[in-house]
Write a protein that holds these residues in place. Structure first.
Motif, PDB file in Angstrom:
ATOM      1  N   SER A  46      19.043  -9.614 -23.547  1.00 43.04           N
ATOM      2  CA  SER A  46      18.042  -8.903 -22.753  1.00 43.04           C
ATOM      3  C   SER A  46      18.182  -9.243 -21.272  1.00 43.04           C
ATOM      4  O   SER A  46      18.903 -10.168 -20.883  1.00 43.04           O
ATOM      5  CB  SER A  46      16.636  -9.270 -23.223  1.00 43.04           C
ATOM      6  OG  SER A  46      16.334 -10.613 -22.879  1.00 43.04           O
ATOM      7  N   ALA A  47      17.450  -8.506 -20.442  1.00 46.65           N
ATOM      8  CA  ALA A  47      17.497  -8.734 -18.992  1.00 46.65           C
ATOM      9  C   ALA A  47      17.008 -10.123 -18.618  1.00 46.65           C
ATOM     10  O   ALA A  47      17.424 -10.675 -17.595  1.00 46.65           O
ATOM     11  CB  ALA A  47      16.676  -7.669 -18.272  1.00 46.65           C
ATOM     12  N   ASP A  48      16.117 -10.694 -19.428  1.00 45.32           N
ATOM     13  CA  ASP A  48      15.636 -12.052 -19.158  1.00 45.32           C
ATOM     14  C   ASP A  48      16.337 -13.081 -20.048  1.00 45.32           C
ATOM     15  O   ASP A  48      15.801 -14.148 -20.322  1.00 45.32           O
ATOM     16  CB  ASP A  48      14.116 -12.139 -19.287  1.00 45.32           C
ATOM     17  CG  ASP A  48      13.586 -11.600 -20.610  1.00 45.32           C
ATOM     18  OD1 ASP A  48      14.331 -10.889 -21.314  1.00 45.32           O
ATOM     19  OD2 ASP A  48      12.423 -11.883 -20.946  1.00 45.32           O
ATOM     20  N   GLU A  50      17.467 -13.276 -23.244  1.00 42.08           N
ATOM     21  CA  GLU A  50      17.073 -13.606 -24.612  1.00 42.08           C
ATOM     22  C   GLU A  50      17.985 -12.842 -25.573  1.00 42.08           C
ATOM     23  O   GLU A  50      18.303 -11.673 -25.355  1.00 42.08           O
ATOM     24  CB  GLU A  50      15.607 -13.222 -24.864  1.00 42.08           C
ATOM     25  CG  GLU A  50      14.610 -13.970 -23.997  1.00 42.08           C
ATOM     26  CD  GLU A  50      14.458 -15.427 -24.374  1.00 42.08           C
ATOM     27  OE1 GLU A  50      14.870 -15.812 -25.499  1.00 42.08           O
ATOM     28  OE2 GLU A  50      13.929 -16.197 -23.552  1.00 42.08           O
ATOM     29  N   THR A  78      13.497  -6.370 -20.559  1.00 46.74           N
ATOM     30  CA  THR A  78      13.109  -7.729 -20.905  1.00 46.74           C
ATOM     31  C   THR A  78      12.785  -7.791 -22.393  1.00 46.74           C
ATOM     32  O   THR A  78      12.549  -6.763 -23.043  1.00 46.74           O
ATOM     33  CB  THR A  78      11.878  -8.183 -20.116  1.00 46.74           C
ATOM     34  OG1 THR A  78      10.751  -7.385 -20.521  1.00 46.74           O
ATOM     35  CG2 THR A  78      12.096  -8.051 -18.616  1.00 46.74           C
ATOM     36  N   GLU A  81       9.507  -6.190 -23.155  1.00 44.00           N
ATOM     37  CA  GLU A  81       9.598  -4.724 -23.218  1.00 44.00           C
ATOM     38  C   GLU A  81      10.229  -4.271 -24.531  1.00 44.00           C
ATOM     39  O   GLU A  81       9.776  -3.296 -25.150  1.00 44.00           O
ATOM     40  CB  GLU A  81      10.408  -4.213 -22.031  1.00 44.00           C
ATOM     41  CG  GLU A  81       9.703  -4.372 -20.693  1.00 44.00           C
ATOM     42  CD  GLU A  81      10.600  -4.076 -19.506  1.00 44.00           C
ATOM     43  OE1 GLU A  81      10.065  -3.649 -18.461  1.00 44.00           O
ATOM     44  OE2 GLU A  81      11.828  -4.283 -19.607  1.00 44.00           O
TER      45      GLU A  81
END
Length: 249
Positions: A46-48, A50, A78, A81
């Motif tokens: 993910s963008a963060d 994960e 994220t 999201e």
């Protein structure tokens, strides 16, 4: 490596996707109830940063309602999201850790996004018990090469649609296997000969054939002495295996 009593390994494709939503906890649970030897699934980042499980680059195909459609690349979202949408499972995406905590069988973890590799290295360092029941696979040779360097104890398998695609690598399939440090080659049936299979055996490679879509496929897999196969409907594949083995006895 073959399964119980030397039988061909039956791998549940994204769980048991013929009967449950793919890459869902429900699908993984059903695959284990059926008795698969491995569960094949797909990891992304993910963008963060994960790790989560999804086959496609976007959520659209597996959307359960409009909340998961038209959002663009899943890797640009994220985790919050990705968890807030409704997929065909009725829930958002499953995280890598959730999956491992909910399963007990061997996990055939397909690397979809190369950027996952260093994060997988950290995850497996923190969770060696999960690394111990993981078989990495990918169509992408460079992530497997990176995995070989970062966490070499987790075995690797290279995937190609057919043997001709494997031969397209510079130096042929032999160099592809060498480059990735693969102990398993996962290929389609088309163009595969007894000579290829013997060459795999001579190198100590496991042969996994896919996709398993018919009794005729299974008969050919048994004839070739395949070590494993991947099926959308693993229960049906088990029935085919019993029938094919009985006929060849």
């Amino acid at each position: 490596m073959r399964g119980t009593m030397g039988k061909m390994l039956i791998v549940g494709h994204r769980g048991a996707m013929a009967h449950a939503p793919e890459n869902s906890l429900e699908g993984y649970e059903l695959a284990e109830q059926i008795g698969v030897d491995e569960i094949e699934l797909d990891v992304r980042l993910s963008a963060d940063e994960e790790l989560f499980l999804l086959h496609d680059a976007t959520l659209d195909r597996t959307a359960g309602d409009d909340s998961a459609r038209g959002l663009g690349p899943a890797g640009e979202m994220t985790l919050a999201e990705l968890r807030s949408v409704v997929l065909d499972s009725g829930f958002g995406v499953v995280t890598l850790q959730e999956m491992y905590e909910a399963t007990r069988t061997v996990i055939q973890l397909e690397i979809k996004a190369p950027e996952t590799v260093p994060y997988l290295a950290r995850y497996f360092e923190a969770h060696p018990e999960h690394a111990a029941r993981t078989q990495l696979t990918s169509f992408k040779e460079e992530p497997l090469r990176a995995a070989m360097e970062l966490f070499p104890d987790v075995p690797r398998g290279i995937i190609r649609h057919d043997i001709a695609a494997a031969e397209e690598f510079e130096g042929g399939w032999e160099k592809l296997v060498e480059h990735t440090g693969a102990s398993r080659i996962c290929v389609g049936f088309e163009g595969l000969t007894d000579q290829h299979v013997q060459a795999f055996r001579d190198r100590g490679l496991e042969l996994h054939l896919w996709p398993m879509r018919s009794l005729e496929n299974m008969r050919e897999a048994v004839r070739l002495g395949a070590d494993g196969t991947t099926a959308d409907d693993p229960a049906l594949a088990m029935d085919w295996l019993d029938e094919a083995e009985a006929a060849s006895a």
